[in-house]
Design a protein around this motif. Sequence first.
Motif, PDB file in Angstrom:
ATOM      1  N   CYS A   1      39.598  -2.303  23.958  1.00  0.00           N
ATOM      2  CA  CYS A   1      38.553  -3.328  24.061  1.00  0.00           C
ATOM      3  C   CYS A   1      39.125  -4.725  23.789  1.00  0.00           C
ATOM      4  CB  CYS A   1      37.452  -3.000  23.050  1.00  0.00           C
ATOM      5  SG  CYS A   1      36.121  -4.220  23.053  1.00  0.00           S
TER       6      CYS A   1
ATOM      7  N   TYR B   1      37.518  -7.326  22.562  1.00  0.00           N
ATOM      8  CA  TYR B   1      36.717  -8.152  21.656  1.00  0.00           C
ATOM      9  C   TYR B   1      37.236  -8.071  20.221  1.00  0.00           C
ATOM     10  CZ  TYR B   1      33.466  -8.560  25.616  1.00  0.00           C
ATOM     11  OH  TYR B   1      32.901  -8.806  26.841  1.00  0.00           O
ATOM     12  N   CYS B   2      36.572  -7.332  19.359  1.00  0.00           N
ATOM     13  CA  CYS B   2      36.859  -7.520  17.931  1.00  0.00           C
ATOM     14  C   CYS B   2      38.072  -6.732  17.452  1.00  0.00           C
ATOM     15  CB  CYS B   2      35.621  -7.192  17.097  1.00  0.00           C
ATOM     16  SG  CYS B   2      35.416  -5.453  16.720  1.00  0.00           S
TER      17      CYS B   2
ATOM     18  N   GLY C   1      39.418  -2.679  17.506  1.00  0.00           N
ATOM     19  CA  GLY C   1      40.436  -2.181  18.441  1.00  0.00           C
ATOM     20  C   GLY C   1      40.084  -0.849  19.063  1.00  0.00           C
ATOM     21  N   CYS C   2      38.863  -0.730  19.583  1.00  0.00           N
ATOM     22  CA  CYS C   2      38.409   0.553  20.129  1.00  0.00           C
ATOM     23  C   CYS C   2      39.136   0.915  21.424  1.00  0.00           C
ATOM     24  CB  CYS C   2      36.911   0.499  20.414  1.00  0.00           C
ATOM     25  SG  CYS C   2      35.912   0.305  18.933  1.00  0.00           S
TER      26      CYS C   2
ATOM     27  N   CYS D   1      30.564  -0.229  20.854  1.00  0.00           N
ATOM     28  CA  CYS D   1      29.355  -0.981  20.519  1.00  0.00           C
ATOM     29  C   CYS D   1      28.762  -1.572  21.797  1.00  0.00           C
ATOM     30  CB  CYS D   1      29.668  -2.074  19.495  1.00  0.00           C
ATOM     31  SG  CYS D   1      30.498  -3.507  20.185  1.00  0.00           S
TER      32      CYS D   1
HETATM   33  S1  SF4 Z   1      33.509  -2.500  17.779  1.00  0.00           S
HETATM   34 FE1  SF4 Z   1      34.885  -1.679  19.339  1.00  0.00          FE
HETATM   35  S2  SF4 Z   1      33.721  -1.777  21.248  1.00  0.00           S
HETATM   36 FE2  SF4 Z   1      32.735  -3.173  19.778  1.00  0.00          FE
HETATM   37  S3  SF4 Z   1      33.659  -5.166  20.147  1.00  0.00           S
HETATM   38 FE3  SF4 Z   1      34.801  -4.188  18.500  1.00  0.00          FE
HETATM   39  S4  SF4 Z   1      36.526  -3.204  19.543  1.00  0.00           S
HETATM   40 FE4  SF4 Z   1      34.980  -3.629  21.111  1.00  0.00          FE
END
Ligand code: SF4
Length: 895
Positions: free
Chosen positions: A15, A17-18, A21-22, A50
């Motif tokens: 991923c 985004y955050c 690190g999914c 998420c």
């Molecule tokens: S929680 Fe996982 S899926 Fe959601 S933004 Fe963070 S890395 Fe991405």
Amino acid sequence: MNALPTHPQAVHTTCPYCGVGCGILAAADPAGGVTISGDPAHPANFGRLCSKGSALAETLALDQRLLHPMMRRADGSLARVDWETALDAVASGLRTIIDRDGPGAVAFYLSGQLLTEDYYVANKLMKGFLGSADVDTNSRLCMASAVAGHRRAFGADTVPGVYRDIDEADLIVLVGSNAAWCHPVLYKRMMTAKAERGTKLVVVDPRRTATAENADLSLSIAPGMDTALFCGLLAHLADRRALDFAYIDRHTTGFVEALARAREIAVDVATTARATLLDKRDVARFFDLFRDTERVVTCFSQGVNQSAQGTDKVNAIINVHLATGRIGRPGMGPFSLTGQPNAMGGREVGGLANQLAAHMGFSLAEIDCVRRFWKAPRMAQREGRKAVDMFEAIERGSIKALWVMATNPAVTLPRANAMRAALRNLELFVISENTLSNDSVAAGAQVLLPAAAWGEKDGTVTNSERRISRQRAFLPPPGDAQPDWWIVSEVARRLGFADAFAYRGPADIFREHAALSTFENNGQRDFDIGALAALSDRAYDALDAVTWPARKGEPARETRFFAAGNFYTSDGRGRFVTPERPRPRLATSKEFPLRLNTGRVRDQWHTMTRTGLSPRLGSHSPEPFVEIHPDDAGAAKLVEGGFAKVTTPFGSAALKVSLHGGQQRGSIFAPIHWSDATAANARVGDLVAPANDPFSGQPESKATPARVEPIVFAYRGFALTRRPIRLPPETWHARVAVARGSGVLFATNEPPDVWQAITQRLLPADAELAEYTDASRGLTRMAALCGGRLEGVIFVGPAAAAQQWDVVRLLFESESLAERDRRILLSGRNGNGVAETGALVCACFGVGLAAIRDAIITGRAVSVADIGKTLRAGTNCGSCVPELRGIVERFARAG
Ligand code: SF4
């Protein structure tokens, strides 16, 4: 588990985004569609995603992409050029300025969104070949205080634990972290630990956020007083003889001084309660819980880091873990939750101005080590300027060339308007980007370099638990887009450094990065991935997620640090740090009586250049807002749903008002996401004080003195059109992604008759127009239809009764309009007479408030679990569960 199906040819990626690190499975089909699901095999998320990760497929459209290199003409317009022209311009511009003014006149500003390979190459070029360390990153605004705190205590930027500790803890303390919204998959893991092993959760945050809804104890601490709380805790544990003196004696220094300082700051429960403005019984309960629980993980995030005393806060937390020896063992330790997907990777390569490379600093020996490894002709000799200092140097004119990669400083920096103006001073302003809808692009960038985006680029990222994962391409780069590492290497080649930047691909760079990490290391540095330095291209392609260290000759395993000491300090001992007495850097006053806290909302990311493209994500919090306690709102004559002008000594913004009892009196909260590209006058970065932490250089984003006053608009409305429309000046607005078009919510003082004329200009000229006007009620509603399809709608009416757009939006998003809907369209209802679906609550499954309310009122659901069974809401990432609980309580009571 994520509910989306797994495609057989899915690519394993990560991923964007955050910092959780999914792992993601992404599959592109020949028809152009993309399927996204959580990767069940990835150890960060085990298949969960998420709302933001789940909606990634909605963010891949090319409408706003920068597809070709562009350069600005003398008249200010942008012209498409070829790569040769653009790269030559960057290289010759840098060369001219360095030859004339020296390397200190050029700077790079990087991003936690870059891949490690991109970061490595940019850092190498600047620090080894151009001779300056003026390369910093937007991670400075995110977790620099955690880095500085780690380095002070451990001698290295080491996160001691791993995510498994969260599963194995008996007490989790979340400090300054709205994990339910900002790290949702990790939060879900906390909730699982709570359900399965009875883990207790304590939340320390001035705001009562969604995260606190599931807490066993919520401590609404006075802003900025975290250091007092943890000093009080240290003193309490010492008084109760609950410290691990064997660990302290064997592995640390500085305990006596740190304890003495802690006692000066908060000697017992009562003084801690006074300093933090917490209830004495709550403080005592927290202290006892901490004392009596061996397995404690203290997670901290931006609420701690984004502070002018952020590093001291981090060290006050670490002091308690060192003093109890609760570090580096299963289920315990201080744990920094990283904001961005690759802030950690940036730290590994030296992307921060005060790190050199591979967790080395600027000692003579380290400079020499890196110089020899890189065979670098012109090594930087000292730390560079940190982000805020760097942009102030641009403002003063001492930095003349800036290259920004994958970030949007015109929105995110403190005093953002002044910083945006400063960018126009630059002699050379280069941006590597993948979107045109970026305020920094609009701030006068002279050379725009189209960078490959997520899904198109290949490399690695490192998450909060030191886990390196591959991001893999599953889409071809569109237009002329190229990976950032390629762009930087091409500029380096033009500057005469072809041999040192002759990379064939990211695997070459990764091998070099891994080799540097182990070069002359001999166990002296924490960051060592020597086991990966000889990976073949094929092995790099197939690399499974792996935590560091990954030392050559050692079996691959998750490592925890410091259970047996072995810190990376000169004597191998961990350091207790004596923090300064906590006090706000900027005082409130009669003119600015409130404190502005900034942060994130659940379904948006940074400046919305990606998440802002998803209709689903745009539905939860569609407008920029300021959250305020009802009493403060009453005193300022603000009402729910009205508008406020928020002013600080640095700037002002116009935001929608949201009353919230979880907001402390005297404190207001505004999210950071909106830019000039997405809203009118809602850039919250412009309000933030440039007051920096003395150790980390991280700005105080959580406590700027502020005042609020009402803004009155006579009318409010919305427009749904197939192409974005330009609204009259002075119209407050927020742009919202909708399927097959563009949405805008607005507020105005222009009366409806003016809007009728405006509307006729905005809607397609050849369309069949339907119109409803009620002058006595101040209403005008117009719709344009072409061949049975709704091409545009504008509703304007009195501000006191805002126009509901839910149903009209659904009709607009459908391919064609049923006759029944067409007839009653301007009533704002659908064929079933429904006018309102309500705000989106569960973004993963697109469930709105109205459906949930209906399920409760009709008795189909009496609990959150029932809502999950009936509507699926809350059953994926779980970040809406606290909101669902509130809805159940509200409507069950009403019923
Ligand atoms: S929680 Fe996982 S899926 Fe959601 S933004 Fe963070 S890395 Fe991405």
